[in-house]
Scaffold this active site. Structure first.
Site, PDB file in Angstrom:
ATOM      1  N   ASN A  30       0.883  -1.174   0.138  1.00 20.22           N
ATOM      2  CA  ASN A  30       0.150  -0.036   0.002  1.00 20.22           C
ATOM      3  C   ASN A  30       0.978   1.354   0.003  1.00 20.22           C
ATOM      4  OD1 ASN A  30       0.523   0.914   2.986  1.00 20.22           O
ATOM      5  ND2 ASN A  30      -0.166  -1.256   3.176  1.00 20.22           N
ATOM      6  N   ARG A  31       0.272   2.240  -0.258  1.00 18.34           N
ATOM      7  CA  ARG A  31       1.042   3.560  -0.156  1.00 18.34           C
ATOM      8  C   ARG A  31       1.325   4.416   1.014  1.00 18.34           C
ATOM      9  NH1 ARG A  31       0.728   4.758  -5.782  1.00 18.34           N
ATOM     10  NH2 ARG A  31      -0.991   3.619  -6.727  1.00 18.34           N
TER      11      ARG A  31
END
Ligand code: C5P
Length: 224
Positions: A30-31
């Protein structure tokens, strides 16, 4: 300078985002940048706390004065957090933990094939924040006195946040409205902190350090 109001307190912070391996070279991730968790660590150290920072895949230098434990996956993060909360006063779960992981990690790199790609079968990861709340409810050590989490919501921010606070059994839930150049990977954040048995606290858009200091104010108030 900040007050040394967290002197002698042992705090655990998780930061970054987990990576769930598919094969030796690929993962589901994920970011999350880890910036908010690192801001929490820096401000806690500045206020005199003894800090363990469990960092999942963060490309930032170790904050001075904190003990950093590096992990990759949700299962590793869970083990590191449970280890660190032994005897701790509070935990703040700022990490973005993958809800699912591939059921098996392929030993060798998955090959490109001419036909249909193989499906990736997912299984649920443990919800570490909810588990800490449950441990405390059941008096099952280890668990810290104060438990705080983060939640990124896009709609019905308050209602969804309230439900999540109750479901996870935590004391504080920092609810970020995502989008509009806020949250992921940015120096600024804006949030409302939901407080179990109390009024919500609004944190206007500002640096992640300011949000971190407000979180520690609320944690410190619960530790007296
Ligand atoms: O349910 P949701 O992912 O929105 O909740 C976010 C909060 O729960 C964060 O504090 C995150 O660190 C924590 N969490 C966790 N374990 C998971 C998923 C989220 O501890 N598997």
């Amino acid at each position: 300078g900040r007050p040394a109001d967290l002197a002698g307190r042992r705090l655990v912070i998780s930061a970054g985002g987990t990576r769930e391996a598919i094969d030796p070279v690929r993962f589901i991730g994920n970011r999350s940048s880890g910036l908010q968790g690192y801001a929490l660590a820096r401000t806690a150290v500045a206020r005199g706390a003894e800090v363990t920072l469990v960092a999942a895949n963060v490309g930032l230098p170790d904050p001075a004065g904190a003990k950093v434990v590096r992990v990759e996956s949700a299962l590793e993060l869970r083990a590191a957090v449970l280890d660190a909360v032994e005897g701790a006063d509070a935990v703040v779960m700022a990490a973005a933990v993958a809800d699912f992981r591939p059921s098996a990690r392929s030993e060798s790199k998955i090959k490109k094939t001419a036909d249909e790609p193989a499906a990736i079968h997912l299984v649920k990861n443990p919800d570490i924040l909810a588990e800490l709340g449950e441990r405390r409810r059941e008096g099952l050590k280890p668990y810290p006195r104060v438990i705080a989490g983060f939640a990124a919501e896009t709609d019905d921010v308050l209602a969804n946040g309230r439900a999540k606070l109750a479901r996870k059994g935590c004391d504080l839930l920092v609810v970020n409205q995502v989008g509009d150049g806020l949250a992921f990977g940015t120096p600024d954040n804006a949030a409302v902190v939901l407080v179990a048995g109390g009024e919500p606290v609004d944190i206007p858009r500002g640096p992640k350090e300011a949000l971190a200091d407000t979180v520690w104010d609320l944690v410190a108030a619960r530790l007296v």
